[in-house]
Design a protein around this motif. Sequence first.
Motif, mmCIF file in Angstrom:
data_model
loop_
_atom_site.group_PDB
_atom_site.id
_atom_site.type_symbol
_atom_site.label_atom_id
_atom_site.label_comp_id
_atom_site.label_asym_id
_atom_site.label_seq_id
_atom_site.Cartn_x
_atom_site.Cartn_y
_atom_site.Cartn_z
ATOM 1 N N ARG A 49 24.391 54.784 39.215
ATOM 2 C CA ARG A 49 23.920 55.155 37.874
ATOM 3 C C ARG A 49 22.851 54.220 37.304
ATOM 4 N NH1 ARG A 49 29.519 54.678 37.182
ATOM 5 N NH2 ARG A 49 29.071 53.064 35.678
ATOM 6 N N GLY A 50 21.853 53.857 38.089
ATOM 7 C CA GLY A 50 20.779 53.007 37.589
ATOM 8 C C GLY A 50 21.163 51.550 37.449
ATOM 9 N N GLY A 51 22.269 51.173 38.057
ATOM 10 C CA GLY A 51 22.724 49.793 37.994
ATOM 11 C C GLY A 51 23.583 49.472 39.196
ATOM 12 N N PHE A 52 24.560 48.601 38.985
ATOM 13 C CA PHE A 52 25.394 48.136 40.085
ATOM 14 C C PHE A 52 26.858 48.093 39.681
ATOM 15 C CE2 PHE A 52 21.261 46.081 40.391
ATOM 16 C CZ PHE A 52 20.878 46.424 41.685
ATOM 17 N N GLU A 53 27.708 48.680 40.510
ATOM 18 C CA GLU A 53 29.154 48.500 40.394
ATOM 19 C C GLU A 53 29.462 47.257 41.206
ATOM 20 O OE1 GLU A 53 31.583 50.126 38.792
ATOM 21 O OE2 GLU A 53 30.282 51.693 37.992
ATOM 22 N N VAL A 54 30.043 46.261 40.568
ATOM 23 C CA VAL A 54 30.336 44.992 41.222
ATOM 24 C C VAL A 54 31.851 44.824 41.253
ATOM 25 C CG1 VAL A 54 29.893 42.517 41.215
ATOM 26 C CG2 VAL A 54 28.179 44.083 40.275
ATOM 27 N N ASP A 55 32.385 44.619 42.452
ATOM 28 C CA ASP A 55 33.827 44.559 42.642
ATOM 29 C C ASP A 55 34.201 43.285 43.381
ATOM 30 O OD1 ASP A 55 36.515 45.478 42.689
ATOM 31 O OD2 ASP A 55 36.231 46.221 44.727
ATOM 32 N N ALA A 56 35.092 42.517 42.803
ATOM 33 C CA ALA A 56 35.613 41.301 43.425
ATOM 34 C C ALA A 56 37.081 41.531 43.770
ATOM 35 C CB ALA A 56 35.480 40.119 42.481
ATOM 36 N N ARG A 98 23.545 46.492 34.687
ATOM 37 C CA ARG A 98 22.292 47.244 34.739
ATOM 38 C C ARG A 98 21.340 46.593 35.730
ATOM 39 N NH1 ARG A 98 22.539 51.290 31.650
ATOM 40 N NH2 ARG A 98 23.478 51.284 29.599
ATOM 41 N N ASN A 99 20.507 47.407 36.349
ATOM 42 C CA ASN A 99 19.490 46.920 37.264
ATOM 43 C C ASN A 99 18.428 46.182 36.451
ATOM 44 O OD1 ASN A 99 17.829 46.487 39.437
ATOM 45 N ND2 ASN A 99 17.489 48.635 39.887
ATOM 46 N N THR A 100 18.052 44.995 36.869
ATOM 47 C CA THR A 100 17.019 44.236 36.176
ATOM 48 C C THR A 100 15.734 44.298 36.992
ATOM 49 O OG1 THR A 100 17.683 42.176 37.273
ATOM 50 C CG2 THR A 100 18.689 42.662 35.128
ATOM 51 N N VAL A 110 35.573 32.116 43.079
ATOM 52 C CA VAL A 110 37.025 32.206 42.919
ATOM 53 C C VAL A 110 37.587 30.793 42.987
ATOM 54 C CG1 VAL A 110 37.166 34.546 43.847
ATOM 55 C CG2 VAL A 110 37.421 32.620 45.390
ATOM 56 N N THR A 111 38.538 30.527 42.104
ATOM 57 C CA THR A 111 39.131 29.189 42.049
ATOM 58 C C THR A 111 40.636 29.326 41.878
ATOM 59 O OG1 THR A 111 37.132 28.430 40.904
ATOM 60 C CG2 THR A 111 39.037 26.946 40.912
ATOM 61 N N PRO A 112 41.411 28.918 42.876
ATOM 62 C CA PRO A 112 42.861 28.946 42.697
ATOM 63 C C PRO A 112 43.283 27.846 41.728
ATOM 64 C CG PRO A 112 42.308 27.917 44.795
ATOM 65 C CD PRO A 112 41.018 28.395 44.185
ATOM 66 N N ALA A 113 44.336 28.082 40.971
ATOM 67 C CA ALA A 113 44.821 27.075 40.018
ATOM 68 C C ALA A 113 45.074 25.766 40.759
ATOM 69 C CB ALA A 113 46.096 27.566 39.338
ATOM 70 N N GLY A 114 44.457 24.687 40.264
ATOM 71 C CA GLY A 114 44.637 23.382 40.867
ATOM 72 C C GLY A 114 43.871 23.170 42.160
ATOM 73 N N GLY A 115 43.010 24.126 42.521
ATOM 74 C CA GLY A 115 42.279 24.025 43.786
ATOM 75 C C GLY A 115 40.781 23.960 43.591
ATOM 76 N N SER A 116 40.071 23.995 44.688
ATOM 77 C CA SER A 116 38.609 23.940 44.677
ATOM 78 C C SER A 116 38.005 25.333 44.649
ATOM 79 C CB SER A 116 38.107 23.211 45.927
ATOM 80 O OG SER A 116 38.588 21.898 45.949
ATOM 81 N N SER A 117 36.813 25.434 44.066
ATOM 82 C CA SER A 117 36.096 26.701 43.963
ATOM 83 C C SER A 117 35.491 27.104 45.302
ATOM 84 C CB SER A 117 34.962 26.591 42.947
ATOM 85 O OG SER A 117 35.474 26.334 41.677
ATOM 86 N N CYS A 118 35.407 28.406 45.512
ATOM 87 C CA CYS A 118 34.750 28.997 46.677
ATOM 88 C C CYS A 118 33.839 30.093 46.146
ATOM 89 C CB CYS A 118 35.768 29.599 47.624
ATOM 90 S SG CYS A 118 37.040 28.432 48.189
ATOM 91 N N SER A 119 32.702 30.311 46.790
ATOM 92 C CA SER A 119 31.802 31.334 46.286
ATOM 93 C C SER A 119 31.031 32.012 47.401
ATOM 94 C CB SER A 119 30.834 30.736 45.260
ATOM 95 O OG SER A 119 30.019 29.775 45.867
ATOM 96 N N VAL A 120 30.485 33.164 47.042
ATOM 97 C CA VAL A 120 29.652 33.947 47.942
ATOM 98 C C VAL A 120 28.594 34.633 47.084
ATOM 99 C CG1 VAL A 120 31.102 36.024 47.854
ATOM 100 C CG2 VAL A 120 29.730 35.553 49.883
ATOM 101 N N LYS A 121 27.428 34.902 47.675
ATOM 102 C CA LYS A 121 26.311 35.448 46.922
ATOM 103 C C LYS A 121 25.731 36.673 47.624
ATOM 104 C CE LYS A 121 23.375 32.342 45.580
ATOM 105 N NZ LYS A 121 22.232 31.409 45.450
ATOM 106 N N VAL A 122 25.265 37.637 46.814
ATOM 107 C CA VAL A 122 24.603 38.846 47.299
ATOM 108 C C VAL A 122 23.286 38.983 46.542
ATOM 109 C CG1 VAL A 122 24.670 41.372 47.229
ATOM 110 C CG2 VAL A 122 26.684 40.100 47.941
ATOM 111 N N THR A 123 22.202 39.217 47.273
ATOM 112 C CA THR A 123 20.895 39.440 46.642
ATOM 113 C C THR A 123 20.371 40.789 47.078
ATOM 114 O OG1 THR A 123 20.435 37.074 46.611
ATOM 115 C CG2 THR A 123 18.553 38.533 46.380
ATOM 116 N N LEU A 124 19.946 41.604 46.100
ATOM 117 C CA LEU A 124 19.391 42.941 46.356
ATOM 118 C C LEU A 124 18.008 43.035 45.757
ATOM 119 C CD1 LEU A 124 22.553 44.932 45.339
ATOM 120 C CD2 LEU A 124 21.728 44.613 47.658
ATOM 121 N N ARG A 125 17.155 43.766 46.408
ATOM 122 C CA ARG A 125 15.787 43.991 45.899
ATOM 123 C C ARG A 125 15.693 45.347 45.275
ATOM 124 N NH1 ARG A 125 12.801 39.822 47.643
ATOM 125 N NH2 ARG A 125 13.544 38.811 49.502
#
Length: 125
Positions: A49-56, A98-100, A110-125
């Motif tokens: 719909r002219g943007g992005f559905e983002v699901d974690a 929305r699409n920019t 994502v960060t578990p309680a009392g733990g270290s953060s972990c991350s992942v990245k997605v780039t779209l054109r």
Amino acid sequence: MKKTLIATTLVATAAAGSTVLVAGPASADVERRGTCAGATYELNVDRERGGFEVDADIDNARPGSEWRVAIRHDGSLATSRVLRADNEGELDLDTFRRNTAGTDTFKLTVTPAGGSSCSVKVTLR
């Protein structure tokens, strides 16, 4: 009876040489995964719909454990919540963005309680 009638109509239409289009399930345009504190996390970004559905999603977390889940879009915080894993060790957080102009970058942290953060990245054109 109704199912048989529909199937017969589709077969007859296909036999007559017409093209029959069937809508399938939506699939992720981009999907990235990682592991954190024994759990698997996943970021799915679908064009919609002219943007992005983002699901974690987080799977295989300790049932009842708390996690901070944050999604950023182009560096700005889109959503952030503290979630508790259900009895199956699953958590889910969704948002629509929305699409920019230009490139769109999404980052899941994502960060578990009392733990270290972990991350992942997605780039779209």
